[in-house]
Enzyme design. Structure first.
Site: not given
Length: 226
Positions: A1, A53-56
């Site tokens: 991200m 990875g990206c927490f989204w």
């Protein structure tokens, strides 16, 4: 991200151009095996932390999972003073992007969350990266919050390694629980708030679609907002 301050243009460019070999490997869906070691957690809500990875995307998938009552994006480890997105995403802190998941084990067990996590969220063969994102703060990690979760996580990783389903070595870590710091408000429910965001469309919407396809009985159409 990428850093939020870099703007949507940079993320849009990333979404188009980041299809290098490691990123493609992270996108491949491998249906993880059903756990042999079943979690026995008793009654009442439980909490676990997942780094993928990206927490989204991690939050998006678990927010569509039946039995999950809360999925909060945040930072694990490091210090409170440095638990800031710009610092964490620059790679200068000791934090890892994570999601703290609260769930009802009478609806979904910890071992079932692990199966979903490794099937559609995180590639367990990647170290310090997931999808297009690079750095130790994007490492895939399991953070058990109880002795039972720890035992289940160890057994499941061993089962995964013996399964032969992955062509490369399993490198996902189990780490000791440390401080959790919720991420900034604009990161919470990011996928639900920004369904047309280039990063969400490119990397995270396919994960939610894979959840629905592989585990329809555990998929919830309604996004569980925090």
């Amino acid at each position: 991200m990428r850093s939020f301050a870099s703007g949507l243009a940079a993320i849009a460019l990333l979404a188009v151009s980041a299809c290098q070999e490691p990123a493609l490997a992270a996108e491949s869906v491998v249906e993880a095996p059903a756990a042999k070691r079943i979690a026995k957690e008793g009654k009442g809500l439980k909490t676990a932390i997942f780094a993928g990875g990206c927490f989204w995307g991690v939050e998006a998938v678990f927010s569509h999972t039946k039995g999950v009552t809360s999925a909060v994006s945040g930072y694990h480890g490091g210090t409170a003073r440095q638990a800031d997105y710009k610092l964490v995403s620059s790679g200068v802190t000791d934090h890892v992007e994570v999601v703290k998941v609260t769930y009802d084990p009478s609806v979904i067990r910890y071992d079932e969350l692990l199966r979903i996590f490794f099937s559609v969220i995180a590639d367990p063969t990647l170290k310090d990266r997931q999808g297009p994102d690079r750095g130790a703060h994007y490492n895939a990690e399991l953070v058990p919050m109880s002795a039972e979760q720890l035992a289940v996580a160890k057994a499941y990783l061993a089962q995964m390694k013996a399964s032969g389903k992955w062509s490369r070595p399993i490198v996902t870590d189990i780490v000791r629980a440390q401080a959790f710091y919720p991420a900034e408000t604009y990161h919470q429910d990011f996928a639900a708030k920004n369904p047309r965001h280039p990063y969400i469309l490119r990397w995270d919407a396919p994960k939610v679609a894979a959840l629905k396809r592989l585990y329809p009985s555990q998929y919830r159409a309604e996004f569980r907002r925090n």
